[in-house]
Design a protein around this motif. Structure first.
Motif, mmCIF file in Angstrom:
data_model
loop_
_atom_site.group_PDB
_atom_site.id
_atom_site.type_symbol
_atom_site.label_atom_id
_atom_site.label_comp_id
_atom_site.label_asym_id
_atom_site.label_seq_id
_atom_site.Cartn_x
_atom_site.Cartn_y
_atom_site.Cartn_z
ATOM 1 N N SER A 1 72.885 -16.879 2.881
ATOM 2 C CA SER A 1 72.812 -18.450 2.760
ATOM 3 C C SER A 1 72.873 -19.314 4.201
ATOM 4 O O SER A 1 72.777 -20.251 4.506
ATOM 5 C CB SER A 1 74.042 -18.868 2.053
ATOM 6 O OG SER A 1 75.173 -18.516 2.557
ATOM 7 N N ASP A 2 73.356 -18.484 5.312
ATOM 8 C CA ASP A 2 73.708 -19.033 6.590
ATOM 9 C C ASP A 2 72.794 -18.892 7.414
ATOM 10 O O ASP A 2 72.305 -17.528 7.943
ATOM 11 C CB ASP A 2 75.146 -18.643 7.055
ATOM 12 C CG ASP A 2 75.585 -19.576 8.377
ATOM 13 O OD1 ASP A 2 75.099 -19.227 9.367
ATOM 14 O OD2 ASP A 2 76.471 -20.336 8.212
ATOM 15 N N ALA A 3 71.994 -19.800 7.914
ATOM 16 C CA ALA A 3 70.804 -19.519 8.884
ATOM 17 C C ALA A 3 71.148 -18.977 10.293
ATOM 18 O O ALA A 3 70.489 -18.287 10.974
ATOM 19 C CB ALA A 3 70.181 -20.926 9.116
ATOM 20 N N HIS A 4 72.289 -19.152 10.626
ATOM 21 C CA HIS A 4 72.898 -18.389 11.821
ATOM 22 C C HIS A 4 72.998 -16.927 11.904
ATOM 23 O O HIS A 4 73.067 -16.344 12.862
ATOM 24 C CB HIS A 4 74.231 -19.138 12.487
ATOM 25 C CG HIS A 4 74.244 -20.630 12.679
ATOM 26 N ND1 HIS A 4 74.496 -21.557 11.705
ATOM 27 C CD2 HIS A 4 73.644 -21.175 13.897
ATOM 28 C CE1 HIS A 4 74.446 -22.813 12.449
ATOM 29 N NE2 HIS A 4 73.941 -22.398 13.755
ATOM 30 N N LEU A 5 73.084 -16.541 10.730
ATOM 31 C CA LEU A 5 73.280 -15.016 10.429
ATOM 32 C C LEU A 5 71.751 -14.542 10.123
ATOM 33 O O LEU A 5 72.000 -13.192 9.823
ATOM 34 C CB LEU A 5 74.116 -14.630 9.277
ATOM 35 C CG LEU A 5 75.535 -15.198 9.452
ATOM 36 C CD1 LEU A 5 76.471 -14.896 8.436
ATOM 37 C CD2 LEU A 5 76.316 -14.744 10.894
ATOM 38 N N HIS A 6 70.784 -15.279 10.203
ATOM 39 C CA HIS A 6 69.286 -14.532 9.901
ATOM 40 C C HIS A 6 68.945 -13.839 10.861
ATOM 41 O O HIS A 6 67.953 -14.265 11.712
ATOM 42 C CB HIS A 6 68.521 -15.798 9.464
ATOM 43 C CG HIS A 6 68.771 -16.547 8.039
ATOM 44 N ND1 HIS A 6 68.242 -17.427 7.594
ATOM 45 C CD2 HIS A 6 69.844 -16.052 7.281
ATOM 46 C CE1 HIS A 6 68.765 -17.624 6.347
ATOM 47 N NE2 HIS A 6 69.661 -16.759 6.363
ATOM 48 N N THR A 7 69.608 -12.872 11.660
ATOM 49 C CA THR A 7 69.360 -12.228 12.754
ATOM 50 C C THR A 7 69.071 -10.739 12.347
ATOM 51 O O THR A 7 69.448 -10.317 11.142
ATOM 52 C CB THR A 7 70.382 -11.888 13.934
ATOM 53 O OG1 THR A 7 71.530 -11.604 13.468
ATOM 54 C CG2 THR A 7 70.638 -13.718 14.307
ATOM 55 N N PRO A 8 68.256 -9.832 13.173
ATOM 56 C CA PRO A 8 68.126 -8.521 12.805
ATOM 57 C C PRO A 8 69.635 -7.817 12.542
ATOM 58 O O PRO A 8 69.663 -7.113 11.552
ATOM 59 C CB PRO A 8 67.454 -8.111 14.110
ATOM 60 C CG PRO A 8 66.568 -9.159 14.465
ATOM 61 C CD PRO A 8 67.532 -10.131 14.296
ATOM 62 N N MET A 9 70.548 -8.000 13.374
ATOM 63 C CA MET A 9 71.843 -7.159 12.984
ATOM 64 C C MET A 9 72.312 -7.501 11.862
ATOM 65 O O MET A 9 72.695 -6.508 11.176
ATOM 66 C CB MET A 9 72.720 -7.511 14.237
ATOM 67 C CG MET A 9 73.976 -7.022 14.021
ATOM 68 S SD MET A 9 75.207 -7.288 15.503
ATOM 69 C CE MET A 9 75.936 -8.978 14.676
ATOM 70 N N TYR A 10 72.502 -8.755 11.451
ATOM 71 C CA TYR A 10 73.066 -8.941 9.969
ATOM 72 C C TYR A 10 71.907 -8.657 9.017
ATOM 73 O O TYR A 10 72.326 -8.441 7.834
ATOM 74 C CB TYR A 10 73.191 -10.573 10.190
ATOM 75 C CG TYR A 10 74.587 -10.851 10.853
ATOM 76 C CD1 TYR A 10 75.920 -10.384 10.581
ATOM 77 C CD2 TYR A 10 74.386 -11.422 11.975
ATOM 78 C CE1 TYR A 10 76.807 -10.575 11.194
ATOM 79 C CE2 TYR A 10 75.834 -11.537 12.969
ATOM 80 C CZ TYR A 10 76.971 -11.071 12.531
ATOM 81 O OH TYR A 10 77.993 -11.416 13.273
ATOM 82 N N PHE A 11 70.862 -8.638 9.240
ATOM 83 C CA PHE A 11 69.839 -8.074 8.085
ATOM 84 C C PHE A 11 70.248 -6.546 8.030
ATOM 85 O O PHE A 11 70.158 -6.241 6.760
ATOM 86 C CB PHE A 11 68.687 -8.101 8.527
ATOM 87 C CG PHE A 11 67.368 -7.469 7.816
ATOM 88 C CD1 PHE A 11 66.795 -7.976 6.643
ATOM 89 C CD2 PHE A 11 67.134 -6.144 8.356
ATOM 90 C CE1 PHE A 11 66.132 -7.273 5.910
ATOM 91 C CE2 PHE A 11 66.043 -5.420 7.602
ATOM 92 C CZ PHE A 11 65.602 -6.209 6.172
ATOM 93 N N PHE A 12 70.322 -5.841 8.834
ATOM 94 C CA PHE A 12 70.760 -4.458 8.600
ATOM 95 C C PHE A 12 72.247 -4.373 7.956
ATOM 96 O O PHE A 12 72.428 -3.654 7.103
ATOM 97 C CB PHE A 12 70.816 -3.590 9.774
ATOM 98 C CG PHE A 12 69.563 -3.194 10.621
ATOM 99 C CD1 PHE A 12 68.567 -2.627 9.835
ATOM 100 C CD2 PHE A 12 69.071 -3.898 11.833
ATOM 101 C CE1 PHE A 12 67.372 -2.421 10.318
ATOM 102 C CE2 PHE A 12 67.911 -3.510 12.432
ATOM 103 C CZ PHE A 12 66.983 -2.695 11.322
ATOM 104 N N ILE A 13 73.003 -5.222 8.394
ATOM 105 C CA ILE A 13 74.397 -5.183 7.668
ATOM 106 C C ILE A 13 74.196 -5.548 6.374
ATOM 107 O O ILE A 13 74.885 -4.888 5.540
ATOM 108 C CB ILE A 13 75.307 -6.231 8.352
ATOM 109 C CG1 ILE A 13 75.737 -5.691 9.885
ATOM 110 C CG2 ILE A 13 76.786 -6.362 7.655
ATOM 111 C CD1 ILE A 13 76.531 -6.786 10.699
ATOM 112 N N SER A 14 73.523 -6.538 5.948
ATOM 113 C CA SER A 14 73.144 -6.677 4.573
ATOM 114 C C SER A 14 72.755 -5.594 3.644
ATOM 115 O O SER A 14 72.759 -5.484 2.589
ATOM 116 C CB SER A 14 72.397 -8.094 4.430
ATOM 117 O OG SER A 14 71.087 -7.609 4.730
ATOM 118 N N GLN A 15 71.766 -4.969 4.304
ATOM 119 C CA GLN A 15 71.249 -3.788 3.793
ATOM 120 C C GLN A 15 72.315 -2.771 3.419
ATOM 121 O O GLN A 15 72.348 -1.979 2.684
ATOM 122 C CB GLN A 15 70.057 -3.091 4.717
ATOM 123 C CG GLN A 15 68.812 -3.827 4.662
ATOM 124 C CD GLN A 15 68.125 -3.736 3.262
ATOM 125 O OE1 GLN A 15 67.760 -2.728 3.039
ATOM 126 N NE2 GLN A 15 67.792 -5.345 2.831
#
Length: 320
Positions: free
Chosen positions: A55-69
């Motif tokens: 939901s947060d655009a500031h977290l739409h980064t590769p690092m947080y993509f991997f954390i979400s996975q």
């Protein structure tokens, strides 16, 4: 005649009995409650982290993509074993069919293998971000992220499709009691009446390969990261970079350490009690700690979390 008796004995009993951790506890009801609370914390913590990242655009980064996975894997991982264990304790049942056992084994092996490679991908991401910041948008673009993530899931499923059918096709003519709270490969193999030594060597070699490749990527990435950190002139930059990397290394040590104990140490180091305690650690406790490790004292996560929960000054001191 002997073969006929064995076949009748084998085919007549298709269910396994999960002895579990509650049989060893003096206070099973209290232990059941504690595990239920930890399960809810792990499920809610990882769910909140995924929702925040989405939901947060500031977290739409590769690092947080991997954390979400990672959070998604952890949510499925803990759901594979814990609900069954808790329901068995509440209902006074401890049986699991061969089919359910195979499904449970496939899922946890797949998720465990996927997480090995995902942690390596996360280390590579940090290496590119810190050591090659100008090329980061190119090296870690959307297509690369999808390829890395799907590759992790694929390699994990290869593990599941490899180990599960072989393990479950061994003849089980001994006791059907699995001294564990879920169908883990080593625990199930102990019930086989055939010689499994060659297969155990095969598992060992596969685990060496499964660990060697990610560990090489992780160690290589952090070697160059440490060199880059050492060359930084900014103390604040060094502190922030080290904090980000230390979170990842904590998860790596917890997860890989438990895997090395389970699959790579000789049988002389193993007892059913030790194996169950280690499994509790990496299939339950670690999955609760992961969202805390990645979010605690992390401004990028705590600020949107405060907005989502709409709380006051309680979080402000934490964020500072």
């Amino acid at each position: 005649m002997e073969n006929t008796y064995w076949l009748a004995n084998y085919t007549g009993r298709s269910d396994f009995i999960l002895v579990g951790i509650f049989s060893e506890s003096k206070h099973p009801a209290l232990l059941c409650l504690v595990i239920f609370v930890v399960f809810l914390m792990a499920l809610s913590g990882n769910t909140i982290l995924i929702l925040l990242i989405h939901s947060d655009a500031h977290l739409h980064t590769p690092m947080y993509f991997f954390i979400s996975q990672l959070s998604l894997m952890d949510m499925i991982y803990i759901s594979v074993t814990v609900p069954k264990m808790l329901m068995d304790q509440v209902m006074g049942m401890n049986k699991i069919s061969a089919t359910e056992c195979g499904i449970q084994m496939f899922l946890y092996v797949t998720l465990g293998g996927s997480e090995f490679f995902l942690l390596a991908s996360m280390a590579y991401d940090r290496y590119v971000a810190i050591c090659h910041p100008l090329h980061y948008p190119v090296f870690m673009n959307h297509r690369v992220l999808l390829l890395l993530a799907s590759g992790c899931w694929f390699l994990g499923s290869v593990d599941g499709f490899l180990f599960t059918p072989i393990t479950m096709t061994f003849p089980f003519c001994r006791s059907r009691e699995i001294h564990h709270f879920f169908c883990e490969v080593p625990a199930v193999l102990k019930l086989s009446c055939s010689d499994t030594s060659i297969y155990e060597i095969f598992i060992y070699l596969c685990c060496v390969l499964m660990l060697l490749i990610p560990v090489t990527v992780i160690l290589g990435s952090y070697y160059f990261i440490l060199i880059t950190i050492h060359r930084m002139n900014s103390a604040e930059g060094q502190k922030k970079t080290f904090a980000t990397c230390s979170s990842h290394m904590t998860v790596v040590i917890l997860f890989y350490g438990a895997a090395i104990y389970t699959y790579m140490l000789p049988n002389s180091y193993h007892t059913p009690e030790k194996d169950m305690m280690v499994s509790v650690f990496y299939t339950i406790l670690t999955l609760m700690l992961n969202p805390l490790i990645y979010s605690l004292r992390n401004k990028d996560v705590m600020v949107p979390l405060k907005k989502m929960l709409n709380v006051g000054p309680v979080f402000q001191e934490t964020i500072k």
